[in-house]
Structure formats: C-alpha cells, structure tokens
Write a protein that holds these residues in place. Structure first.
Motif, short mmCIF file in Angstrom:
data_model
loop_
_atom_site.label_atom_id
_atom_site.label_comp_id
_atom_site.label_asym_id
_atom_site.label_seq_id
_atom_site.Cartn_x
_atom_site.Cartn_y
_atom_site.Cartn_z
N TRP A 130 0.84 -1.20 0.00
CA TRP A 130 0.00 0.00 0.00
C TRP A 130 0.88 1.24 0.00
O TRP A 130 0.69 2.17 -0.78
N GLN A 131 1.88 1.23 0.86
CA GLN A 131 2.74 2.41 0.97
C GLN A 131 3.60 2.60 -0.28
O GLN A 131 3.79 3.71 -0.74
N GLU A 132 4.09 1.48 -0.81
CA GLU A 132 5.02 1.62 -1.93
C GLU A 132 4.33 1.71 -3.28
O GLU A 132 4.92 2.18 -4.24
N GLY A 133 3.09 1.21 -3.29
CA GLY A 133 2.35 1.24 -4.54
C GLY A 133 1.99 2.67 -4.92
O GLY A 133 1.53 2.95 -6.02
N PHE A 134 2.22 3.54 -3.97
CA PHE A 134 1.83 4.93 -4.20
C PHE A 134 2.78 5.63 -5.16
O PHE A 134 3.98 5.65 -4.98
N THR A 135 2.18 6.19 -6.17
CA THR A 135 2.99 7.00 -7.08
C THR A 135 2.22 8.29 -7.28
O THR A 135 1.05 8.38 -6.93
N GLY A 136 2.84 9.23 -7.84
CA GLY A 136 2.10 10.45 -8.17
C GLY A 136 2.21 11.49 -7.08
O GLY A 136 3.09 11.44 -6.21
N GLU A 137 1.25 12.37 -7.12
CA GLU A 137 1.29 13.55 -6.27
C GLU A 137 1.10 13.20 -4.80
O GLU A 137 0.21 12.44 -4.44
N LYS A 138 1.93 13.74 -3.96
CA LYS A 138 1.76 13.52 -2.53
C LYS A 138 0.60 14.37 -2.02
O LYS A 138 0.47 15.53 -2.38
N LYS A 139 -0.22 13.75 -1.19
CA LYS A 139 -1.39 14.49 -0.72
C LYS A 139 -1.19 14.89 0.73
O LYS A 139 -1.76 14.31 1.63
N GLN A 140 -0.30 15.85 0.91
CA GLN A 140 0.01 16.23 2.27
C GLN A 140 -0.78 17.44 2.72
O GLN A 140 -1.12 18.29 1.90
N VAL A 141 -1.02 17.52 4.02
CA VAL A 141 -1.69 18.72 4.52
C VAL A 141 -0.74 19.90 4.37
O VAL A 141 0.48 19.75 4.47
N SER A 142 -1.33 21.02 4.12
CA SER A 142 -0.49 22.18 3.86
C SER A 142 0.23 22.59 5.15
O SER A 142 -0.32 22.51 6.24
N PRO A 143 1.48 23.01 5.01
CA PRO A 143 2.27 23.38 6.20
C PRO A 143 1.67 24.58 6.93
O PRO A 143 1.91 24.75 8.12
N GLU A 144 0.89 25.38 6.21
CA GLU A 144 0.31 26.57 6.88
C GLU A 144 -0.99 26.26 7.59
O GLU A 144 -1.63 27.14 8.13
N LEU A 145 -1.38 24.99 7.57
CA LEU A 145 -2.68 24.64 8.14
C LEU A 145 -2.78 25.09 9.60
O LEU A 145 -1.89 24.84 10.41
N ASP A 146 -3.87 25.76 9.89
CA ASP A 146 -4.11 26.20 11.26
C ASP A 146 -5.44 25.62 11.72
O ASP A 146 -6.48 25.88 11.12
N MET A 147 -5.40 24.83 12.75
CA MET A 147 -6.61 24.13 13.19
C MET A 147 -7.41 24.91 14.22
O MET A 147 -8.49 24.50 14.61
N THR A 148 -6.89 26.02 14.69
CA THR A 148 -7.57 26.73 15.79
C THR A 148 -9.03 27.05 15.48
O THR A 148 -9.91 26.90 16.32
N TYR A 149 -9.25 27.49 14.24
CA TYR A 149 -10.59 27.86 13.84
C TYR A 149 -11.54 26.66 13.97
O TYR A 149 -12.65 26.77 14.49
N PHE A 150 -11.05 25.50 13.51
CA PHE A 150 -11.86 24.29 13.60
C PHE A 150 -12.16 23.94 15.05
O PHE A 150 -13.31 23.73 15.42
N TYR A 151 -11.12 23.92 15.87
CA TYR A 151 -11.34 23.54 17.27
C TYR A 151 -12.30 24.50 17.97
O TYR A 151 -13.14 24.08 18.76
N SER A 152 -12.17 25.76 17.65
CA SER A 152 -13.04 26.71 18.36
C SER A 152 -14.49 26.60 17.87
O SER A 152 -15.40 27.01 18.57
N ALA A 153 -14.66 26.02 16.69
CA ALA A 153 -16.03 25.85 16.20
C ALA A 153 -16.72 24.64 16.83
O ALA A 153 -17.94 24.51 16.77
N LEU A 154 -15.96 23.73 17.40
CA LEU A 154 -16.57 22.55 18.03
C LEU A 154 -17.31 22.98 19.29
O LEU A 154 -16.81 23.80 20.06
N PRO A 155 -18.49 22.40 19.52
CA PRO A 155 -19.25 22.80 20.72
C PRO A 155 -18.71 22.16 22.00
O PRO A 155 -19.34 22.25 23.03
N PHE A 156 -17.59 21.48 21.92
CA PHE A 156 -17.04 20.84 23.13
C PHE A 156 -15.53 20.79 23.06
O PHE A 156 -14.91 21.02 22.02
N GLU A 157 -14.92 20.52 24.20
CA GLU A 157 -13.48 20.30 24.30
C GLU A 157 -13.21 18.85 23.92
O GLU A 157 -13.91 17.94 24.39
N LEU A 158 -12.21 18.59 23.07
CA LEU A 158 -11.91 17.20 22.69
C LEU A 158 -11.36 16.42 23.89
O LEU A 158 -10.70 16.98 24.75
#
Ligand code: ADP
Ligand code: MG
Length: 681
Positions: free
Chosen positions: A231-259
């Motif tokens: 599975w890992q090696e069969g992968f070719t093509g574009e890497k689908k990585q999360v962007s380095p600038e990703l900021d999750m704060t907005y998402f967490y603050s939108a949750l109605p509860f603490e994780l």
C-alpha cells in the motif's frame, strides 16, 4: 508423497473409513498428519493400586492373577479378573467381552484405564479400557492425544493410524527462514508435527504447539504487513500532504465541546500520517459515543483546507444522512461545499452532485459504501473516511488507488482485543479511542427474565408517558432477512395491540424501501413516534438523544459486541438511560454473557470477555474478515504475537516476494486466495 491420496491400503482399513475421513476433510497424507489433537490426557505415570482415587480415571499397570469367563443367566458372559501390582490387588469386571480371556492369561501384563467403585465392601474396576503394554504405548501411559472425533472415526482409531504414518512427517519441507527458527528457538516443522501427536514429554509438546501456533500467526502477520508495505510503496504520483500553513484553531473553536485526550491523541496520529510521503491507512477503534465523527471531521477539515476533496462513506443510507446532517452543520460555516449522494436520489440529483465533484466545486461528499464504486471522478480526492465497514477489503482499496490513491481512514465502533486487531487488521495503523467524553451517565442495564416481563413493560409504558422514547430490537432468528422481517412484524403487532396500545409505534427493517425507512427514522427522531420496533438494522450509528430505553428481545442470541452496539443507541441525551435484556434462555453460558453486559460498560472489556467465553470466531467482524480459524494459536498470547510480528516485519523488509522461500511463498499464496473469497480487510 505427502500429497498422496489416502486409500484403504496405506491406512490398512476399510473403504468406508476412507470415505468418512474424506467427509472430515482429510484426503491426503498431509491432511491426516496435520489433523491436530484438540486436547491431551496426561497419563504418563501409572497410578499404584493402593493410591487409586474414586473421583478420577485411574491408569494402572498390573499383572493378571486370575481371569475367567462366567456365563450369566441372560445368556451373556462376565469376565472376572484379579490384577495386582506391588502395592495391592484389584478385582476387575467386563461384560460380554469373551475374547479377553483369549488375549490375557494368568501372569500377563495389562494396562487398565477406568474409574473404580466400592461394592460390597470391596474396591473394584468396572469395564475399564485395556491395552497390552507394548514397546510404544499409544492409548495410555503417555501424553495421549485426543482428536476431534466423528461417529466412526474415534480418537483411538486416529491414534493408531497417525502413529503408523507418522514417519512420513519427515517429508514435510521446512518453510520458515532459518534465522526465524534459530532466533526464536523453534522446532523444525516435521519435528513439530511428530510431537504434536506423540510428544516424548511435556516440553516437547509445548515446543510443538508453540511452533505450530507461531506458524499460523506468522502467515497472517506476513500477509498483513506485506499488504501494508505494498500500500505504501504502490503509491505514485502527487503527494497528498496537509499544507504546512494549516491552522486548526478555527476548527477547534467551532466545536461545541473540548476534545477528549484520546481524541486529541488520535487526531495527532492522523496528522502525522497526513504529512508522510505515502497515503495513510489507519483504523480508529472507539466505543459507541467515543466521538469518532469529530476525529474524522478534523481530518476532513485539514484536507479540504489543503485543497483536497473528501469522501465519507457509511454502511447504510440512514447513517449517511445522519452524518450529512451533522457535518453540514459543522463544515458549511467554513465555506465548504458538502453534498449527499445516495442510492435513493433521482438520476438528476445524482448527476448534479457528480458534476460538482468532477469540476472540483464539491469539497465533501457523503454517501453509502457504494459511492466509491460508481465510477464518479474526483479530480482532487485526498481522503476517504469509511465508517463501520468491516468488509472494506483489498479489492475496494484497489479501486481507491485508481481514484488517485487518497488517504484512508477507517472508523470502527466494535472494539476488539488489541492482539486480535493486530492480526486481523494488521495492515493498518491502529488508533484507539479509549475514553468517553465527560459527563455521560452510565446506562443502567438489567436482565429481565420472562416472569418479570410485564413489570418491565409496565414501567417502560410509564416512561413513555413521561416523554421518553424507546427502541425495541427483535431477536436474530437465523441469517435470513425474510424471517427476520417476519419476526419483527409479529413483535410489532403484539406490542401495538397488546402491550402499548396507547402509544405510537413504528416498525423498521432492512426490507423496507429507503424512503419509507427514512420517513420512519425522521418521525422517530422528531418525537412523533414513541416506540421503534426494529430488526438489527439500527445496530450502528443512529443518534436520537431523546431515546433513553433500549429493549432487546431474545438477547441471548446476540454476541456481546452486538448487544453493546444496540445499547449504544441510548444514553446520548440528558436523561438517565436503560437497557433491558429479555431472554428465555437459562443456560449458564447465555446468562453469564448477559451478566457481563450488566456489569461492564466498556466495549473493550466486553470484547475481552467474548473472546474468553466464545472464542475469536464469535467476535463481531472476525468471521467477515476472512481470517481462517486458528487451530493452535490463541489471540490472548500477546508475547508470542510480538515475536511473530517482529519476524514477519523483518521478512517483509528483506524479501517481500519470498524469492528465497518458495515453500513459504506457495503456502501464503494458497492462504491468500482462500481469504480473497471473503475479501479480508
Ligand atoms: P461515535 O464514536 O459513536 O461515532 P459520535 O462521533 O457520534 O460517536 O459522538 C457521539 C456524541 O458525542 C455526539 O453527540 C458528539 O457531538 C458528542 N461528542 C463527541 N466528542 C465529544 C467531546 N469531546 N465532548 C463532548 N461531547 C462529544
Ligand atoms: Mg459513529
């Protein structure tokens, strides 16, 4: 040689026995030699006559002092003998075994196996099993193998035949790498076969069993770890990585509860995967209500924010709709375009969503498991989340590879013991949500015997009057949809007419049209229905916070994991919730299982108990996983599994195609093709 068909000549037996063996799946010499004992009797030491006990089977070796046949009035014969060893004498009796007098004489040695009893002030042995001492003892005076028997094929018969053919065991090729045998101190395969049947002593027996258990787990681990590597090696093509600038704060603050801590840890593990060079293949196991959706939503958020499309697939349409409702609520505030795609939509609606997907305007699509198979194109597919699909296997994954090889996140609400998870889902990384969100009141579970039924129903009726809602799950009768539906329909009628005529009831089952199901579910979640009678279709996922009572009919017919799933349908709101287990069974095993339900609230605890009580085959999802029954290994041997895993990993790293190990390669190929039938996860 070993693949030779068994016949009456080599077995020195009659054709009917050969046919019987064939029925038991024993066709070749190799089959017979790998027909392993199910148990052993330790009869290595003979008991002395003056030490025999009345409460157990005694095995003695003694000399015949006298033996004679006495005719009975009924026309039979009683053989009376007196035997003696250095510690005393013992009278023995057999009925209608005239030939004994020809086999044994005064002065012959005899080995007797049987219970003793007191009669007329004397100790005596009635109808014991007997054997002449020989150079090699088979049936007594050793560790005696006990085989799974059928009517004609007895353990005694098998012992003789297997012993006779055991010299052929040396023709079994060794197939494990030498460094495994040496490093792990394992017996060779042919020695293991020899000693698993006729062990010299306990040490050899244990070594033989260890070796054979090792083999079983090793094959499965090797296959799983190799799938992971591919599975890992069969992968070719574009890497689908999360962007380095990703900021999750907005998402967490939108949750109605603490994780919860476990949710945070799992999200951390997922994000590590999403930053790697190859796609994630991760299984999140968490009890009902442990908050898997929020974890999946975090991953979806991260991927969409990084410019990808995401898919969430649920096992039923009802669940897909529910996820759609929850996720649109959460995700549209971030400007995401979230769509639903199900089988009951019109062709036009379908095409509209497909178009949005193809043009990349749709960010998230939610549907059933059929979604990925429908040939829809996703130009930027980054993540697929699969909710509760035990059978999402190798073939489906291959389809996903064709869709641009996205990250894959499996969610499962059926906790199984970790050792089992590593074997069954060994090709995936594992995250465990072992913590429930705070503030949940544990569900009160009660076992209701038949004579308490009307009290319970009366109480439930009162709760409904106070505004609560109720699930009733009908028993699993057999694996037939039609019969299930009929049983549920009858129960629905009984409850509507006789038990709860004053309340609003509805029926839900798998044979109903999607629209009708949807209407019923909708009405139930809006509170327009008080009591929902259903087959096991409600098992996964349905979320109706006002429902606080779960009644399970014929509860002994379900496994613990499944009962626990049902129970998880309540306890989601503010009210104290209850689970009533009805049963008319009074076998100890069934009641023990139900008592565990009363005692334990955690699915992980219950899975351990299910493993203890019923064995791995009964644990939910194991049968579907296509894993063959383990004959020697046990899932509870964690130490062995760790050793196996380390060796299997090394072999996968060094020689994944097994070019240096042709015999092993062939065995694995065979096993893989067997398992592919059921499409192992
Ligand atoms: P499951 O793991 O069974 O899929 P869900 O994701 O449906 O569980 O979550 C069950 C309920 O718990 C939902 O109503 C959800 O909003 C809520 N929930 C999830 N995480 C938390 C948390 N950390 N704190 C409080 N409530 C939570
Ligand atoms: Mg869920």
């Amino acid at each position: 040689m070993l693949s030779n068909r068994l016949d009456s000549k080599i077995l020195k037996t009659r054709d009917s026995y050969v046919a019987k063996l064939k029925e038991m799946g024993i066709k070749t010499l190799a089959d017979l030699l790998t027909y392993f004992p199910r148990a052993y009797r330790d009869e290595q030491e003979f008991t002395r006559i003056n030490e025999m006990r009345t409460d157990e089977v005694n095995v003695i070796q003694a000399k015949i002092k006298s033996i004679l046949n006495v005719p009975t009035r009924a026309g039979g014969v009683v053989t009376r003998a007196v035997v003696a060893d250095s510690t005393g004498e013992l009278p023995v009796m057999w009925f209608n075994q005239r030939h004994l007098k020809q086999m044994f004489f005064k002065g012959s040695e005899i080995i007797l196996t049987g219970k003793i009893k007191f009669e007329k002030g004397r100790t005596m042995m009635m109808s014991p099993k007997y054997e002449k001492p020989a150079a090699v003892l088979l049936h007594t005076g050793r560790i005696v193998p006990v085989y799974p028997e059928s009517e004609e094929i007895t353990s005694k018969w098998l012992r003789e035949k297997i012993f006779h053919l055991l010299p052929y065991a040396k023709f079994f090729d060794e197939y494990l790498p030498f460094w495994v045998l040496q490093g792990e101190g394992l017996l060779s395969y042919s020695d293991a076969i020899y000693h698993v049947h006729f062990a010299k002593d306990e040490d050899f027996l244990n070594k033989a069993r260890e070796r054979l258990a090792f083999d079983e787990l090793f094959m499965l681990q090797f296959m799983a770890l190799r799938r992971k590597k591919w599975w890992q090696e069969g992968f070719t093509g574009e890497k689908k990585q999360v962007s380095p600038e990703l900021d999750m704060t907005y998402f967490y603050s939108a949750l109605p509860f603490e994780l919860t801590g476990a949710q945070k840890r799992t999200i951390g593990e997922i994000f590590t995967d999403l930053k790697r060079d190859f796609p994630m293949l991760r299984l999140v196991q968490g009890d009902v209500g442990s908050g898997k959706t929020a974890v999946a939503a975090a991953a979806i958020y991260a991927m969409v924010k990084s410019g990808y499309q995401c898919v969430l697939m649920a096992p039923t349409e009802i669940l897909a709709r529910q996820h759609y409702k929850n996720l649109t609520e959460l995700l549209t505030r971030f400007g995401f375009n979230v769509q639903l795609m199900t089988g009951s939509m019109t062709a036009g609606e379908h095409a509209a969503v497909a178009m949005q997907l193809a043009t990349g305007t749709c960010d998230v699509v939610i549907g059933t498991h059929a979604l990925i198979q429908e040939g829809i194109t996703f130009p930027k597919l980054g993540l697929v989340v699969i909710d509760e699909q035990h059978r999402f296997g190798v073939k489906q994954r291959a389809k996903l590879k064709a869709q641009g090889f996205p990250h894959l996140l499996n969610l499962s609400a059926t906790p199984i013991p970790r050792t089992m998870a590593l074997t069954i889902y060994g090709d995936q990384d594992l995250s465990i949500l072992d913590e429930l969100p705070p503030g949940r009141t544990p569900i009160v579970t009660r076992l209701v015997p038949e004579d308490k039924r009307s009290d319970a129903e009366f109480w439930v009726s009162d709760q409904v009057t106070k505004g609560r809602q109720v699930f009733v799950v009908c028993p699993l009768i057999e694996e037939s949809d039609a019969i299930q539906v009929k049983a549920a329909t009858l129960e629905f009628e009984r409850l509507s007419k006789e038990v709860f005529p004053q309340h609003r009831l509805a029926l839900l089952h798998g044979k109903m049209k999607a629209d009708d199901k949807e209407t019923v579910m909708q009405a139930f979640s809006q509170g327009d229905i008080d009591i929902l009678v259903s087959t096991s279709v409600i098992e996964v996922g349905i979320d109706v916070p006002n429902a606080s009572i779960m009644m399970i009919e014929g509860s002994d017919r379900f496994g613990l994991a499944q009962l626990h799933q049902f129970r998880g349908r309540v306890g989601r709101g503010a009210h104290q919730s209850y689970c009533f287990l009805f049963t008319d069974s009074n076998t100890d095993q069934a009641l023990q299982r139900l008592k565990y339900m009363v005692k334990f609230n955690s699915g992980f605890d219950l899975a351990e108990k299910d493993l203890e009580l019923r064995g791995p085959g009964e644990i939910y999802g194991v049968k579907q996983s296509g894993i063959p029954d383990l004959r020697m290994a046990s899932f509870s041997n964690k130490e062995l599994l760790d050793r196996v895993r380390a060796c299997a990993q090394r072999l996968v790293d060094e020689d994944p195609n097994l070019t240096g190990y042709p015999v092993l390669a062939e065995k694995i190929l065979k096993l893989e093709s067997q398992m592919e039938v059921t499409d192992a996860a």
